[in-house]
Design an enzyme around this catalytic site. Structure first.
Site, PDB file in Angstrom:
ATOM      1  N   ASP A  90       0.859  -1.172   0.000  1.00 54.67           N
ATOM      2  CA  ASP A  90       0.000   0.000   0.000  1.00 54.67           C
ATOM      3  C   ASP A  90       0.903   1.233   0.000  1.00 54.67           C
ATOM      4  OD1 ASP A  90      -1.938   1.893   0.314  1.00 54.67           O
ATOM      5  OD2 ASP A  90      -2.521   1.313   2.331  1.00 54.67           O
ATOM      6  N   SER A  91       0.534   2.236  -0.744  1.00 53.60           N
ATOM      7  CA  SER A  91       1.425   3.375  -1.004  1.00 53.60           C
ATOM      8  C   SER A  91       1.592   4.319   0.172  1.00 53.60           C
ATOM      9  CB  SER A  91       0.881   4.182  -2.183  1.00 53.60           C
ATOM     10  OG  SER A  91      -0.350   4.791  -1.821  1.00 53.60           O
ATOM     11  N   GLY A  92       0.757   4.190   1.181  1.00 50.91           N
ATOM     12  CA  GLY A  92       0.720   5.174   2.259  1.00 50.91           C
ATOM     13  C   GLY A  92      -0.484   6.085   2.145  1.00 50.91           C
ATOM     14  N   GLY A  93      -1.255   5.925   1.072  1.00 45.82           N
ATOM     15  CA  GLY A  93      -2.438   6.759   0.880  1.00 45.82           C
ATOM     16  C   GLY A  93      -3.468   6.611   1.979  1.00 45.82           C
ATOM     17  N   PHE A  94      -3.612   5.401   2.515  1.00 47.89           N
ATOM     18  CA  PHE A  94      -4.586   5.212   3.594  1.00 47.89           C
ATOM     19  C   PHE A  94      -4.220   6.052   4.813  1.00 47.89           C
ATOM     20  CE2 PHE A  94      -6.072   2.940   7.409  1.00 47.89           C
ATOM     21  CZ  PHE A  94      -7.439   2.973   7.170  1.00 47.89           C
ATOM     22  N   ASP A 144      -2.246   7.972  -3.337  1.00 48.19           N
ATOM     23  CA  ASP A 144      -3.548   8.602  -3.530  1.00 48.19           C
ATOM     24  C   ASP A 144      -3.970   9.341  -2.275  1.00 48.19           C
ATOM     25  OD1 ASP A 144      -3.913   6.188  -2.058  1.00 48.19           O
ATOM     26  OD2 ASP A 144      -6.037   6.215  -2.543  1.00 48.19           O
ATOM     27  N   GLN A 186     -11.193   6.750  -6.998  1.00 51.86           N
ATOM     28  CA  GLN A 186     -11.805   7.363  -5.826  1.00 51.86           C
ATOM     29  C   GLN A 186     -13.198   7.888  -6.188  1.00 51.86           C
ATOM     30  OE1 GLN A 186     -10.809   7.308  -2.746  1.00 51.86           O
ATOM     31  NE2 GLN A 186      -8.669   6.661  -2.887  1.00 51.86           N
ATOM     32  N   GLY A 213     -11.276   4.462  -1.324  1.00 51.23           N
ATOM     33  CA  GLY A 213     -12.210   5.360  -0.676  1.00 51.23           C
ATOM     34  C   GLY A 213     -13.466   4.704  -0.163  1.00 51.23           C
ATOM     35  N   ASP A 263      -8.138  -7.250   0.940  1.00 56.28           N
ATOM     36  CA  ASP A 263      -7.202  -7.314   2.063  1.00 56.28           C
ATOM     37  C   ASP A 263      -7.856  -6.668   3.266  1.00 56.28           C
ATOM     38  OD1 ASP A 263      -5.658  -4.590   3.072  1.00 56.28           O
ATOM     39  OD2 ASP A 263      -6.572  -4.372   1.087  1.00 56.28           O
ATOM     40  N   CYS A 301     -13.308 -27.168   9.102  1.00 57.63           N
ATOM     41  CA  CYS A 301     -12.063 -26.443   8.841  1.00 57.63           C
ATOM     42  C   CYS A 301     -10.858 -27.377   8.960  1.00 57.63           C
ATOM     43  CB  CYS A 301     -11.924 -25.280   9.815  1.00 57.63           C
ATOM     44  SG  CYS A 301     -10.471 -24.240   9.497  1.00 57.63           S
ATOM     45  N   CYS A 303      -7.653 -26.235   9.303  1.00 59.08           N
ATOM     46  CA  CYS A 303      -6.486 -25.521   9.825  1.00 59.08           C
ATOM     47  C   CYS A 303      -5.893 -26.250  11.030  1.00 59.08           C
ATOM     48  CB  CYS A 303      -6.856 -24.077  10.200  1.00 59.08           C
ATOM     49  SG  CYS A 303      -7.784 -23.904  11.744  1.00 59.08           S
ATOM     50  N   CYS A 306      -8.100 -26.054  14.264  1.00 59.80           N
ATOM     51  CA  CYS A 306      -9.293 -26.905  14.310  1.00 59.80           C
ATOM     52  C   CYS A 306      -8.949 -28.388  14.332  1.00 59.80           C
ATOM     53  CB  CYS A 306     -10.204 -26.580  13.128  1.00 59.80           C
ATOM     54  SG  CYS A 306     -11.003 -24.962  13.265  1.00 59.80           S
ATOM     55  N   HIS A 332      -6.728 -19.568  12.507  1.00 64.22           N
ATOM     56  CA  HIS A 332      -8.014 -20.098  12.036  1.00 64.22           C
ATOM     57  C   HIS A 332      -8.765 -19.065  11.221  1.00 64.22           C
ATOM     58  CE1 HIS A 332     -12.075 -21.652  11.906  1.00 64.22           C
ATOM     59  NE2 HIS A 332     -12.471 -20.496  12.424  1.00 64.22           N
TER      60      HIS A 332
END
Length: 399
Positions: A90-94, A144, A186, A213, A263, A301, A303, A306, A332
């Site tokens: 992630d570019s840092g926009g968040f 962004d 956006q 966004g 994500d 499950c 995993c 479980c 899990h």
């Protein structure tokens, strides 16, 4: 190198493959979040064992600590973290939104006060790309401006126009052809602004496009019309990435609307708080019911959690504040989301996605399926329209 192939469709839902330098990933897919170079509490081998295909890292956080030069000295994030598969950064926009009280935005970029020591840090489109190239991810994101919710229309419009100018600057300095740069659309929950952002962004023809966004506080009744509107206007031959989304119901609804990548920190954060994800909803391990239950979290499950532990044992670990408890719940929860996407993919291949999603939602919502979810499934089963660049249908909130 970054070819995207669609192999199966059911309505707007699709199953495909995205080729990257470090391997081919199957879509749709959920990406665990390793903000600072680690998915909290989970080893790289465990991530591979549960079916993780691509891990997300964050430019802002890794730039501050440990610094991109140290990561680059390890050969990038795969060498630094010992996770051999593809990465997305992630570019840092968040952080432009989430650190609103600690930053100043100008046309040049964003000046932050470091959350670590309060020092001033400047992040520009050029700097973001420089850091992401040093981090060595397979997929990098354009820098962004992500507006919060709610925000004034005028601000959202100014921010999407600035995001396009920043995209041009990102592409102008990008030098590593082993990395795919995704542009970000956006526009908030406004149809006309989403269309404006699409008109500005699509001509860049990047290897993939993100829906930005969203999932920033807006109700889902407003979020999913925006997802539907944007997704059906993105190129069919490019992966679509819905950023920051990872609740089970969001994955199913997003897949129905043609989204390929997701994500979120939700599965690991939920595990640390003592909750387990199941088809029957979220299970609170701090409640009384699991304390004497001799069954696994989920009998279906596969995993490690479980296969080896009962609900009673896991509830004991949580109450005793033993670190193994949050770790096993996080493991899990990640596997649950991977299995959910795998089951959705199998239904798409079989041509039964709508029936599968309806059955899953009846159980998950305990018979009270919200209208926004049913609308998303219905919309996803409609034939894809021929969308003109000027079209604004279906109707979205434009207030």
């Amino acid at each position: 190198m970054f070819e995207f192939e669609i192999h199966h469709r059911d309505g707007r839902a699709r199953v495909g493959q995205f080729h990257t330098p470090r391997g081919t990933v199957n879509t749709p897919m959920f990406m665990p979040v390793g903000t600072q170079g680690t998915v909290k509490g989970i080893s790289p081998q465990e991530l591979q064992d549960i079916g993780s295909q691509m891990i997300l890292g964050n430019t802002y956080h890794l730039m501050l600590r440990p610094g991109e030069r140290l990561v680059a000295a390890h050969g990038g994030l795969p060498g630094f973290t010992a996770y051999p598969g593809p990465f997305l950064t992630d570019s840092g926009g968040f952080q432009v939104m989430s650190l609103g009280h600690m930053r100043k935005i100008t046309e040049q970029g964003v000046t932050f006060k470091s959350h670590l020591d309060g020092s001033l840090v400047e992040l520009t489109p050029e700097r973001s790309i420089q850091v992401q190239e040093a981090l060595g991810a397979d997929v990098i994101m354009a820098f962004d401006e992500c507006p919060p919710y709610p925000a004034e229309r005028e601000y959202i419009q100014r921010s999407l126009e600035r995001t396009e100018r920043w995209l041009a600057r990102c592409l102008a300095v990008k030098s590593n052809d082993q990395q795919a740069l995704f542009a970000i659309v956006q526009g908030g929950v406004h149809a006309d602004l989403r269309q404006q952002s699409l008109d500005l962004t699509l001509p860049y023809n990047t290897p993939g496009f993100a829906l930005g966004g969203l999932a920033v506080g807006e109700p889902k009744e407003e979020m999913y019309p925006a997802v539907a509107f944007t997704s059906e206007r993105l190129p069919e031959n490019k992966p679509r990435y819905l950023m920051g989304v990872g609740h089970p119901e969001d994955l199913v609804a997003g897949i129905a609307l043609g989204v390929d990548m997701f994500d979120c920190v939700y599965p690991t954060r939920t595990g640390r708080f003592g909750y387990a994800l199941t088809d029957d909803g979220r299970l609170n391990m701090n409640s009384s019911a699991p304390r004497t239950a001799l069954t696994p979290l989920d009998v279906a499950c596969d995993c490690y959690t479980c296969r080896n532990y009962t609900r009673a044992y896991l509830a004991h670990l949580i109450r005793a504040e033993e670190m193994l408890g949050p770790r096993m719940l996080s493991l899990h929860n990640l596997r649950y989301l991977h299995r959910l996407v795998e089951r959705a993919s199998a239904a798409i291949v079989a041509g039964t996605f709508s029936a599968w999603a309806s059955e899953w939602s009846e159980r998950y919502f305990k018979g009270k399926v919200p209208a926004w979810f049913s609308t998303a499934l219905h919309h996803g089963q409609q034939a894809l329209p021929h969308v003109s660049r000027e079209s604004h249908a279906p109707k979205m909130n434009s207030n």
